[in-house]
Motif scaffolding. Structure first.
Motif, PDB file in Angstrom:
ATOM      1  N   GLU A 137       0.834  -1.202   0.000  1.00  0.00           N
ATOM      2  CA  GLU A 137       0.000   0.000   0.000  1.00  0.00           C
ATOM      3  C   GLU A 137       0.872   1.256   0.000  1.00  0.00           C
ATOM      4  O   GLU A 137       0.562   2.234  -0.686  1.00  0.00           O
ATOM      5  CB  GLU A 137      -0.943  -0.001   1.201  1.00  0.00           C
ATOM      6  CG  GLU A 137      -1.989   1.077   1.143  1.00  0.00           C
ATOM      7  CD  GLU A 137      -2.806   1.092  -0.141  1.00  0.00           C
ATOM      8  OE1 GLU A 137      -3.076   2.208  -0.653  1.00  0.00           O
ATOM      9  OE2 GLU A 137      -3.158   0.026  -0.673  1.00  0.00           O
TER      10      GLU A 137
ATOM     11  N   ARG B 298       2.197   1.666  -3.387  1.00  0.00           N
ATOM     12  CA  ARG B 298       1.099   2.129  -4.247  1.00  0.00           C
ATOM     13  C   ARG B 298       0.871   3.636  -4.073  1.00  0.00           C
ATOM     14  O   ARG B 298       0.687   4.358  -5.052  1.00  0.00           O
ATOM     15  CB  ARG B 298      -0.159   1.350  -3.908  1.00  0.00           C
ATOM     16  CG  ARG B 298      -1.307   1.602  -4.835  1.00  0.00           C
ATOM     17  CD  ARG B 298      -2.470   0.728  -4.444  1.00  0.00           C
ATOM     18  NE  ARG B 298      -3.592   0.939  -5.327  1.00  0.00           N
ATOM     19  CZ  ARG B 298      -4.772   0.406  -5.159  1.00  0.00           C
ATOM     20  NH1 ARG B 298      -4.988  -0.391  -4.138  1.00  0.00           N
ATOM     21  NH2 ARG B 298      -5.727   0.651  -5.996  1.00  0.00           N
TER      22      ARG B 298
ATOM     23  N   VAL C 202       3.989   1.073  -7.521  1.00  0.00           N
ATOM     24  CA  VAL C 202       3.255  -0.131  -7.901  1.00  0.00           C
ATOM     25  C   VAL C 202       1.816   0.254  -8.187  1.00  0.00           C
ATOM     26  O   VAL C 202       1.271   1.158  -7.548  1.00  0.00           O
ATOM     27  CB  VAL C 202       3.306  -1.159  -6.734  1.00  0.00           C
ATOM     28  CG1 VAL C 202       2.398  -2.333  -6.990  1.00  0.00           C
ATOM     29  CG2 VAL C 202       4.723  -1.620  -6.490  1.00  0.00           C
ATOM     30  N   GLU C 203       1.215  -0.434  -9.145  1.00  0.00           N
ATOM     31  CA  GLU C 203      -0.213  -0.241  -9.393  1.00  0.00           C
ATOM     32  C   GLU C 203      -0.893  -1.601  -9.428  1.00  0.00           C
ATOM     33  O   GLU C 203      -0.268  -2.609  -9.758  1.00  0.00           O
ATOM     34  CB  GLU C 203      -0.455   0.535 -10.683  1.00  0.00           C
ATOM     35  CG  GLU C 203       0.143  -0.080 -11.924  1.00  0.00           C
ATOM     36  CD  GLU C 203       0.074   0.838 -13.132  1.00  0.00           C
ATOM     37  OE1 GLU C 203      -0.285   2.015 -12.978  1.00  0.00           O
ATOM     38  OE2 GLU C 203       0.386   0.364 -14.223  1.00  0.00           O
ATOM     39  N   TYR C 204      -2.151  -1.600  -9.040  1.00  0.00           N
ATOM     40  CA  TYR C 204      -2.957  -2.819  -9.016  1.00  0.00           C
ATOM     41  C   TYR C 204      -3.939  -2.783 -10.175  1.00  0.00           C
ATOM     42  O   TYR C 204      -4.465  -1.732 -10.510  1.00  0.00           O
ATOM     43  CB  TYR C 204      -3.802  -2.903  -7.748  1.00  0.00           C
ATOM     44  CG  TYR C 204      -3.082  -3.007  -6.429  1.00  0.00           C
ATOM     45  CD1 TYR C 204      -1.714  -2.838  -6.308  1.00  0.00           C
ATOM     46  CD2 TYR C 204      -3.798  -3.271  -5.277  1.00  0.00           C
ATOM     47  CE1 TYR C 204      -1.088  -2.919  -5.085  1.00  0.00           C
ATOM     48  CE2 TYR C 204      -3.174  -3.362  -4.043  1.00  0.00           C
ATOM     49  CZ  TYR C 204      -1.820  -3.181  -3.953  1.00  0.00           C
ATOM     50  OH  TYR C 204      -1.202  -3.282  -2.741  1.00  0.00           O
TER      51      TYR C 204
ATOM     52  N   LEU D 292      -0.263  -7.085  -9.833  1.00  0.00           N
ATOM     53  CA  LEU D 292       0.565  -5.939  -9.501  1.00  0.00           C
ATOM     54  C   LEU D 292       1.560  -5.675 -10.621  1.00  0.00           C
ATOM     55  O   LEU D 292       2.130  -6.604 -11.195  1.00  0.00           O
ATOM     56  CB  LEU D 292       1.320  -6.193  -8.199  1.00  0.00           C
ATOM     57  CG  LEU D 292       0.406  -6.259  -6.989  1.00  0.00           C
ATOM     58  CD1 LEU D 292       0.077  -7.690  -6.674  1.00  0.00           C
ATOM     59  CD2 LEU D 292       1.048  -5.597  -5.821  1.00  0.00           C
TER      60      LEU D 292
ATOM     61  N   THR E 114       4.861   0.887 -12.125  1.00  0.00           N
ATOM     62  CA  THR E 114       4.379   1.993 -12.952  1.00  0.00           C
ATOM     63  C   THR E 114       5.420   2.326 -14.029  1.00  0.00           C
ATOM     64  O   THR E 114       6.610   2.006 -13.877  1.00  0.00           O
ATOM     65  CB  THR E 114       4.102   3.236 -12.101  1.00  0.00           C
ATOM     66  OG1 THR E 114       5.333   3.665 -11.505  1.00  0.00           O
ATOM     67  CG2 THR E 114       3.056   2.966 -11.035  1.00  0.00           C
TER      68      THR E 114
END
Length: 122
Positions: free
Chosen positions: A67, A70, A75-77, A89, A92
């Motif tokens: 988190e 993020r 990182v992106e989900y 995951l 970016t």
């Protein structure tokens, strides 16, 4: 590579990491970034469930780390196209650019070579 050159290479890499990869708060964060990036590059994105299996710390701790990454836009989900229940995951695009600079730094400084005379101290 002599021990001295190994330590010099590690010092140079850590210097670069402090400047360019400053979002890394711990070795565990680095492990997560490398694993997510590797999975992304191989075309098999890492799933949230895979990272919460206990290999990277307690599930709650890993969730907090992810988190944080993020929020920092590292990182992106996304949801899987094949199974909407699966969270994937990805690193970016900005993070991938930083890692490309890291790779280029390694190559430019001769760290990919076994010849210790190629190390360049900047």
């Amino acid at each position: 590579m002599s021990d001295w050159n190994f330590f010099l290479a590690k010092c140079l890499l850590r210097e670069f990491e402090r400047k360019e990869l400053h979002f890394i708060g711990s070795l565990e964060d680095l492990d997560l970034v490398w694993l997510i990036g590797y999975a992304q590059q191989t075309g098999k994105p890492a799933g949230l469930k895979e990272l919460l299996n206990g290999n990277f710390g307690s599930p709650k701790t890993v969730q907090r780390r992810l988190e944080r990454l993020r929020r920092l836009l590292i990182v992106e989900y996304t949801r899987s196209d094949e199974d909407a229940r699966r969270i994937q995951l990805f690193l970016t695009p900005a993070t991938l650019k930083r890692i490309d600079r890291y790779k280029q730094y390694i190559l430019d400084n001769g760290m990919n070579s076994r010849d210790p005379s190629l190390f360049i101290r900047r």
